[in-house]
Design a protein around this motif. Structure first.
Motif, PDB file in Angstrom:
ATOM      1  N   MET A   1     -33.806   6.389  -2.308  1.00 36.10           N
ATOM      2  CA  MET A   1     -32.116   6.335  -2.478  1.00 36.10           C
ATOM      3  C   MET A   1     -31.940   7.668  -2.090  1.00 36.10           C
ATOM      4  N   ILE A   2     -32.575   9.352  -2.334  1.00 38.58           N
ATOM      5  CA  ILE A   2     -32.717  10.350  -2.431  1.00 38.58           C
ATOM      6  C   ILE A   2     -33.282  10.584  -0.667  1.00 38.58           C
ATOM      7  N   TRP A   3     -34.501   9.661  -0.458  1.00 39.77           N
ATOM      8  CA  TRP A   3     -35.186   9.616   0.572  1.00 39.77           C
ATOM      9  C   TRP A   3     -34.027   8.997   2.053  1.00 39.77           C
ATOM     10  N   LEU A   4     -33.918   7.681   1.698  1.00 35.26           N
ATOM     11  CA  LEU A   4     -32.634   7.423   2.588  1.00 35.26           C
ATOM     12  C   LEU A   4     -31.026   8.768   2.993  1.00 35.26           C
ATOM     13  N   ILE A   5     -30.728   8.922   1.764  1.00 38.68           N
ATOM     14  CA  ILE A   5     -30.012  10.533   2.048  1.00 38.68           C
ATOM     15  C   ILE A   5     -31.044  11.223   3.213  1.00 38.68           C
ATOM     16  N   MET A   6     -31.770  11.795   2.440  1.00 37.71           N
ATOM     17  CA  MET A   6     -32.118  12.657   3.224  1.00 37.71           C
ATOM     18  C   MET A   6     -32.728  12.576   5.028  1.00 37.71           C
ATOM     19  N   GLN A   7     -33.179  11.300   5.008  1.00 41.01           N
ATOM     20  CA  GLN A   7     -33.122  10.367   6.764  1.00 41.01           C
ATOM     21  C   GLN A   7     -32.222  10.698   6.885  1.00 41.01           C
ATOM     22  N   THR A   8     -30.626  10.620   7.130  1.00 36.34           N
ATOM     23  CA  THR A   8     -29.532   9.884   7.423  1.00 36.34           C
ATOM     24  C   THR A   8     -28.571  11.712   7.601  1.00 36.34           C
ATOM     25  N   ARG A   9     -29.076  12.684   6.959  1.00 33.39           N
ATOM     26  CA  ARG A   9     -28.369  13.504   7.044  1.00 33.39           C
ATOM     27  C   ARG A   9     -29.738  14.662   8.209  1.00 33.39           C
ATOM     28  N   GLY A  10     -30.482  14.209   8.525  1.00 33.05           N
ATOM     29  CA  GLY A  10     -31.910  14.978   8.872  1.00 33.05           C
ATOM     30  C   GLY A  10     -32.479  16.011   8.175  1.00 33.05           C
ATOM     31  N   ILE A  11     -32.430  16.265   7.178  1.00 30.55           N
ATOM     32  CA  ILE A  11     -33.575  16.584   5.761  1.00 30.55           C
ATOM     33  C   ILE A  11     -35.015  16.705   5.927  1.00 30.55           C
ATOM     34  N   PRO A  12     -35.449  17.844   6.067  1.00 34.42           N
ATOM     35  CA  PRO A  12     -36.741  17.892   6.647  1.00 34.42           C
ATOM     36  C   PRO A  12     -37.416  16.746   5.504  1.00 34.42           C
ATOM     37  N   THR A  13     -38.498  16.631   4.967  1.00 30.73           N
ATOM     38  CA  THR A  13     -38.854  15.092   4.083  1.00 30.73           C
ATOM     39  C   THR A  13     -39.963  16.104   2.996  1.00 30.73           C
ATOM     40  N   SER A  14     -39.439  16.143   1.744  1.00 27.88           N
ATOM     41  CA  SER A  14     -40.274  16.445   0.759  1.00 27.88           C
ATOM     42  C   SER A  14     -40.541  15.685  -0.478  1.00 27.88           C
ATOM     43  N   ILE A  15     -41.371  16.156  -1.256  1.00 23.82           N
ATOM     44  CA  ILE A  15     -42.146  14.960  -1.957  1.00 23.82           C
ATOM     45  C   ILE A  15     -41.407  14.933  -3.529  1.00 23.82           C
ATOM     46  N   LEU A  16     -39.923  16.829  -2.881  1.00 28.45           N
ATOM     47  CA  LEU A  16     -39.328  16.368  -4.600  1.00 28.45           C
ATOM     48  C   LEU A  16     -38.275  15.691  -4.851  1.00 28.45           C
ATOM     49  N   PRO A  17     -38.146  14.486  -4.562  1.00 27.34           N
ATOM     50  CA  PRO A  17     -37.672  13.212  -4.952  1.00 27.34           C
ATOM     51  C   PRO A  17     -38.327  12.185  -5.298  1.00 27.34           C
ATOM     52  N   ALA A  18     -39.095  12.358  -5.367  1.00 31.05           N
ATOM     53  CA  ALA A  18     -40.673  11.577  -6.385  1.00 31.05           C
ATOM     54  C   ALA A  18     -40.300  12.524  -7.891  1.00 31.05           C
ATOM     55  N   ALA A  19     -39.962  13.478  -7.764  1.00 33.06           N
ATOM     56  CA  ALA A  19     -40.193  14.390  -8.996  1.00 33.06           C
ATOM     57  C   ALA A  19     -38.761  13.963  -9.428  1.00 33.06           C
ATOM     58  N   ALA A  20     -37.698  13.826  -9.046  1.00 31.46           N
ATOM     59  CA  ALA A  20     -36.434  13.655  -9.187  1.00 31.46           C
ATOM     60  C   ALA A  20     -36.415  12.381 -10.094  1.00 31.46           C
ATOM     61  N   GLY A  21     -36.899  11.578  -9.392  1.00 37.21           N
ATOM     62  CA  GLY A  21     -37.169   9.639 -10.212  1.00 37.21           C
ATOM     63  C   GLY A  21     -38.075   9.720 -11.490  1.00 37.21           C
ATOM     64  N   ALA A  22     -38.226  10.163 -11.406  1.00 36.12           N
ATOM     65  CA  ALA A  22     -38.866  10.116 -12.509  1.00 36.12           C
ATOM     66  C   ALA A  22     -38.763  10.907 -14.032  1.00 36.12           C
ATOM     67  N   ALA A  23     -37.724  12.249 -13.054  1.00 35.70           N
ATOM     68  CA  ALA A  23     -36.159  12.536 -13.968  1.00 35.70           C
ATOM     69  C   ALA A  23     -35.614  11.769 -14.206  1.00 35.70           C
ATOM     70  N   ALA A  24     -34.959  10.782 -12.936  1.00 33.68           N
ATOM     71  CA  ALA A  24     -33.776  10.339 -13.823  1.00 33.68           C
ATOM     72  C   ALA A  24     -34.153   8.909 -14.485  1.00 33.68           C
ATOM     73  N   GLY A  25     -35.414   8.236 -14.524  1.00 35.67           N
ATOM     74  CA  GLY A  25     -36.506   7.487 -14.697  1.00 35.67           C
ATOM     75  C   GLY A  25     -36.438   7.647 -16.366  1.00 35.67           C
ATOM     76  N   GLU A  26     -36.883   8.866 -17.006  1.00 30.19           N
ATOM     77  CA  GLU A  26     -36.929   8.924 -18.281  1.00 30.19           C
ATOM     78  C   GLU A  26     -35.889   8.765 -18.791  1.00 30.19           C
TER      79      GLU A  26
END
Length: 462
Positions: free
Chosen positions: A171-196
């Motif tokens: 979801m974060i990656w799709l939002i970044m794509q639609t808004r033209g935000i440069p992609t980074s690996i930070l959403p992967a860390a956010a996903g780990a925190a949300a999952g826990e």
């Protein structure tokens, strides 16, 4: 006590959840490599040894202690005491993990630059730190559930954690794509925190319902007894968890040094910094997950094997413990042989088709040889912990890890990543040999202890 039927039923539940979780995680790693690139995956993987170090300090020893003590209390018919131990463990683990969050938030730049060797890991560490308190809650509840013979809660919470992690990242990656935000690996860390976070909330909710169903008056009884005996469960936890935590922390610290040193050794081999991080990402984010995929089965068996061996040993049923252990080890070894053959035949095709990487296929073929020993070691080490032999487990793991570290500093500069892969194989062989020798010695001692003396046999004959 956990019977053989309950053991393999619990293992089947955890295996089913583990296989589904591994399938989800496998395709998720493919998505990460395609969406963020091999170098970004390498940066993400570089932060996990430090994250694992924090988990070792806050939860690893406590989770094993809660599982073992709960199994022993259940074998003696004292389930209320097992839940009292859980609540004490939750308070202790939460306090330690919150302290870790404060340390990481304050010193993330130093940790990323000096310890991990890449300042780009700073933001990843900041985000991952928020997962620590929730991981502590999640782990302790899982340990108690397994000790009580309930494998469903850990299995479902594992699926919840993995699903939330994947959905959050996509979801974060799709939002970044639609808004033209440069992609980074930070959403992967956010996903780990949300999952826990979600997995911890789910575990607390389900465990409360299970406790209330077993005994509706539990909460009132617990409050009365906890005031009088608050230090009793704490002493039990610390007596078992402190040595285990110290052992695992030392091992994880060495693993962190190992992980941080691999890119540096690859640079000494002749690679650029970018190529070294990319190669590390291919190994840890692509090849190793393939090799570890079937360990969903062996990991589940080892998870339920610890409380089963502990409960059987507490009840004095050594024959039952040895029978369960023997079946578990044989099953894991046969699975490892089958997987070894499969990866040798199809490893290169897997690397090309799934990851579009020749290096991934080459690494998978070399790593295939460790499968029989890696999968069997899960059960052997779990049995040692079930017998309370934390010192032996530490010695064995330390030996295997030192062999791997030697490979990092001695083999990689001369042979590249291939040298490290052969060091991995040598380390797993050493762990298998030492674990088997110690368990055989334990089995022989138990057999001698149960053998009737000659005087007793003479009395029976008379």
């Amino acid at each position: 006590m956990i019977s053989e039927h309950s053991l393999f039923r619990g293992a089947a539940i955890l295996t089913s959840a583990g296989i589904i979780s591994r399938i989800l995680g496998f395709f998720f790693r493919i998505f990460l490599s395609h969406a963020f690139g091999e170098e970004s995956v390498g940066l993400y993987q570089l932060t996990f040894p430090f994250y694992a170090l924090c988990l070792s300090l806050s939860t690893s020893g406590l989770q094993t202690a809660v599982s073992r003590i709960s199994a022993e209390k259940t074998a003696l018919g004292h389930k209320e005491e097992a839940e009292r131990v859980l609540k004490t463990a939750l308070c202790l683990a939460a306090a330690i993990s919150i302290f870790e969050v404060l340390i990481i938030q304050r010193h993330a730049s130093f940790i990323a630059g000096s310890l991990l060797g890449d300042k780009r890991c700073r933001d990843l560490l900041l985000i991952l730190s928020y997962a620590l308190p929730w991981a502590a809650v999640h782990s302790c509840i899982n340990g108690c559930s397994l000790g009580l013979g309930n494998a469903k809660l850990p299995a479902v919470s594992q699926l919840v954690e993995q699903s939330v992690r994947i959905v959050t990242v996509i979801m974060i990656w799709l939002i970044m794509q639609t808004r033209g935000i440069p992609t980074s690996i930070l959403p992967a860390a956010a996903g780990a925190a949300a999952g826990e976070l979600i997995a911890a909330a789910f575990s607390v909710h389900r465990f409360k319902r299970l406790s209330c169903r077993q005994k509706k008056t539990f909460s009132r009884t617990y409050k009365a007894s906890s005031r009088a005996r608050i230090f009793s469960p704490l002493r039990e936890l610390l007596a078992f968890s402190l040595p285990l935590t110290a052992n695992r922390t030392a091992l994880t610290l060495l693993q962190s040094i190992e992980a941080a040193s691999i890119p540096a050794s690859l640079i000494r081999y002749g690679m650029t910094s970018s190529d070294a991080i990319r190669t590390y990402g291919v190994l840890t984010g692509m090849a190793l997950p393939c090799i570890l995929f079937p360990s969903a089965v062996t990991g589940s068996i080892s998870t339920v094997l610890l409380p089963a061996v502990s409960a059987a040993s507490t009840a004095g049923k050594q024959h039952s413990a040895l029978s369960v252990l023997r079946k578990a080890v044989i099953s894991c070894f046969l699975l490892g042989l089958s997987c070894c053959l499969f990866f040798l035949i199809f490893g290169r095709s897997i690397g090309r088709f799934l990851f579009h990487s020749e290096d991934a296929g080459r690494f998978i073929i070399t790593l295939a040889w460790i499968c029989p020993f890696l999968y069997t070691n899960h059960s052997l080490l779990s049995a040692l912990n079930g017998y309370g032999m934390a010192g032996s487990t530490f010695f064995i793991n330390m030996t295997g890890l030192l062999i791997r570290i030697a490979g990092v500093f001695l083999a990689i500069p001369g042979f590249g990543m291939q040298g490290y892969l052969w060091a991995l194989l040598a380390g797993q062989l050493a762990v298998s040999a030492l674990s088997s020798a110690i368990l055989l010695r334990k089995q022989n001692k138990s057999a001698k202890g149960m053998r009737p003396r000659s005087k007793d046999l003479h009395k029976v004959q008379v």
